[in-house]
Write a protein that holds these residues in place. Structure first.
Motif, PDB file in Angstrom:
ATOM      1  N   ARG A  92      -7.502   0.225   1.542  1.00  0.00           N
ATOM      2  CA  ARG A  92      -6.382  -0.371   2.301  1.00  0.00           C
ATOM      3  C   ARG A  92      -6.683  -0.369   3.794  1.00  0.00           C
ATOM      4  NH1 ARG A  92      -0.924   2.280  -0.282  1.00  0.00           N
ATOM      5  NH2 ARG A  92      -1.061   1.284  -2.306  1.00  0.00           N
ATOM      6  N   ARG A  93      -7.253   0.720   4.289  1.00  0.00           N
ATOM      7  CA  ARG A  93      -7.577   0.795   5.716  1.00  0.00           C
ATOM      8  C   ARG A  93      -8.612  -0.265   6.077  1.00  0.00           C
ATOM      9  NH1 ARG A  93      -5.598   5.011   8.543  1.00  0.00           N
ATOM     10  NH2 ARG A  93      -7.237   4.871  10.107  1.00  0.00           N
ATOM     11  N   THR A 130      -7.135  -3.818   6.203  1.00  0.00           N
ATOM     12  CA  THR A 130      -6.243  -4.089   7.337  1.00  0.00           C
ATOM     13  C   THR A 130      -6.915  -3.796   8.677  1.00  0.00           C
ATOM     14  OG1 THR A 130      -5.288  -1.882   7.111  1.00  0.00           O
ATOM     15  CG2 THR A 130      -4.150  -3.695   5.995  1.00  0.00           C
ATOM     16  N   THR A 181       3.153   5.363   0.056  1.00  0.00           N
ATOM     17  CA  THR A 181       2.767   4.739   1.324  1.00  0.00           C
ATOM     18  C   THR A 181       2.114   5.747   2.273  1.00  0.00           C
ATOM     19  OG1 THR A 181       4.958   5.139   2.245  1.00  0.00           O
ATOM     20  CG2 THR A 181       4.596   3.005   1.176  1.00  0.00           C
ATOM     21  N   ASP A 233      -0.800   6.102   3.089  1.00  0.00           N
ATOM     22  CA  ASP A 233      -1.793   5.485   3.964  1.00  0.00           C
ATOM     23  C   ASP A 233      -1.185   5.093   5.310  1.00  0.00           C
ATOM     24  OD1 ASP A 233      -0.415   3.523   2.411  1.00  0.00           O
ATOM     25  OD2 ASP A 233      -1.898   2.028   2.996  1.00  0.00           O
TER      26      ASP A 233
END
Length: 56
Positions: free
Chosen positions: A12-13, A16, A40, A42
């Motif tokens: 995810r990092r 994004t 959530t 992250d």
């Protein structure tokens, strides 16, 4: 935090364009954070690793 969760957060990092965190850093933060089991988490990592603005 298990390896699957660490891999998911790392993905995810990356998706994004947020800077990577080492698995050890993620686990260290999770160890002391109340929302470590939140889906959530992250975003929690994102917020706690933002550079701190210096006050004038």
């Amino acid at each position: 935090m298990d390896d699957e969760t660490v891999d998911m957060i790392a993905a995810r990092r990356a998706a994004t364009a947020r800077p990577p965190l080492s698995p050890d850093t993620m686990r260290d933060i999770a160890e002391h954070h109340a929302l470590k089991d939140d889906p959530t988490f992250d975003m929690v990592l994102h917020l706690v690793t933002l550079p701190q603005a210096e006050s004038p």
